[in-house]
Design an enzyme around this catalytic site. Structure first.
Site, PDB file in Angstrom:
ATOM      1  N   TRP A  18      -4.498   0.069  10.485  1.00 50.54           N
ATOM      2  CA  TRP A  18      -4.869   0.155   9.130  1.00 50.54           C
ATOM      3  C   TRP A  18      -4.653  -1.096   8.487  1.00 50.54           C
ATOM      4  CZ3 TRP A  18      -7.746   2.721   6.067  1.00 50.54           C
ATOM      5  CH2 TRP A  18      -7.399   2.876   4.616  1.00 50.54           C
TER       6      TRP A  18
ATOM      7  N   GLU B 253     -11.596   4.438   5.758  1.00 47.18           N
ATOM      8  CA  GLU B 253     -11.017   5.116   6.994  1.00 47.18           C
ATOM      9  C   GLU B 253     -11.953   5.365   8.001  1.00 47.18           C
ATOM     10  OE1 GLU B 253      -9.691   8.184   4.594  1.00 47.18           O
ATOM     11  OE2 GLU B 253      -7.721   7.207   4.055  1.00 47.18           O
TER      12      GLU B 253
ATOM     13  N   TYR C  57       0.760  -1.135  -0.074  1.00 52.73           N
ATOM     14  CA  TYR C  57       0.088  -0.131  -0.065  1.00 52.73           C
ATOM     15  C   TYR C  57       0.821   1.368  -0.218  1.00 52.73           C
ATOM     16  CZ  TYR C  57      -3.148   3.719   2.085  1.00 52.73           C
ATOM     17  OH  TYR C  57      -3.870   4.815   2.499  1.00 52.73           O
TER      18      TYR C  57
END
Length: 200
Positions: A56, A48, A26
């Site tokens: 995350w 988010e 990512y």
């Protein structure tokens, strides 16, 4: 990253991405890259909002399942989700099963469509806050990266006034970082210059 995994190359990176293969990929391909695509912006807003209180890494590992569960992150379709869809999502172990976050995602899809109608595009809306140019953090260490900034507070307050939910200043700052409105790659990271170049 697990001891059995190794970096694909020795280029310097932001330290936060070295904990898992998902975070590394990512970081190297997406994080901080200037985004002007409304579909991608909506995807990140959804992800988010679900990340709040979680890592995350957890969200990245569930990302493809989120994509299936939320109609490919199509705001038009998500905005039409009803009570049956909410129950379906609450029963889906592949995503984060949180009643308030699920309801907020549907609410945010509807608010996102209104935002597009009122401003022309979500991308134009977000980039207007920085006059179309990324804010460059010039961070030397991870400790230099704040959790929230006045810019994030301003955007979050405006989004709240437009009917968005579960998107406070900390979450919005993560969104601005992810979509390249802010370049918070460390200056020593190989991606710092790359995302700067992508900004034009």
């Amino acid at each position: 990253m697990p001891a059995t995994e190794t970096l694909p190359d020795p280029r310097p990176r932001c330290g936060w991405c070295l904990n898992s293969a998902e975070e590394l990929a990512y970081h190297d391909a997406e994080w901080g890259l200037p985004c002007h695509d409304d579909g991608t912006l909506f995807e990140f807003l959804i992800l988010e909002s679900f990340q709040a209180g979680l890592s995350w890494r957890t969200i990245l590992r569930k990302r493809e399942h989120f994509r299936r569960a939320f109609a490919g992150f199509d705001p038009q379709q998500v905005a039409r989700f009803d009570d049956a869809d909410q129950q379906r999502l609450l029963a889906d172990a592949g995503i984060v099963r949180h009643r308030q976050k699920i309801a907020a995602a549907i609410q945010n899809a509807r608010a996102f469509l209104r935002l597009q109608e009122e401003t022309g595009s979500a991308a134009g809306y977000f980039w207007n806050f920085v006059d179309g140019r990324p804010v460059v953090g010039h961070r030397q260490t991870l400790a230099d990266i704040p959790a929230v900034t006045p810019l994030a507070q301003t955007v979050a307050k405006d989004l709240k006034s437009r009917g968005f939910a579960f998107l406070g200043p900390t979450t919005i700052y993560a969104h601005l970082q992810a979509t390249g409105v802010v370049n918070d790659h460390l200056v020593s990271c190989f991606r710092f210059a790359e995302v700067q170049a992508a900004a034009g």
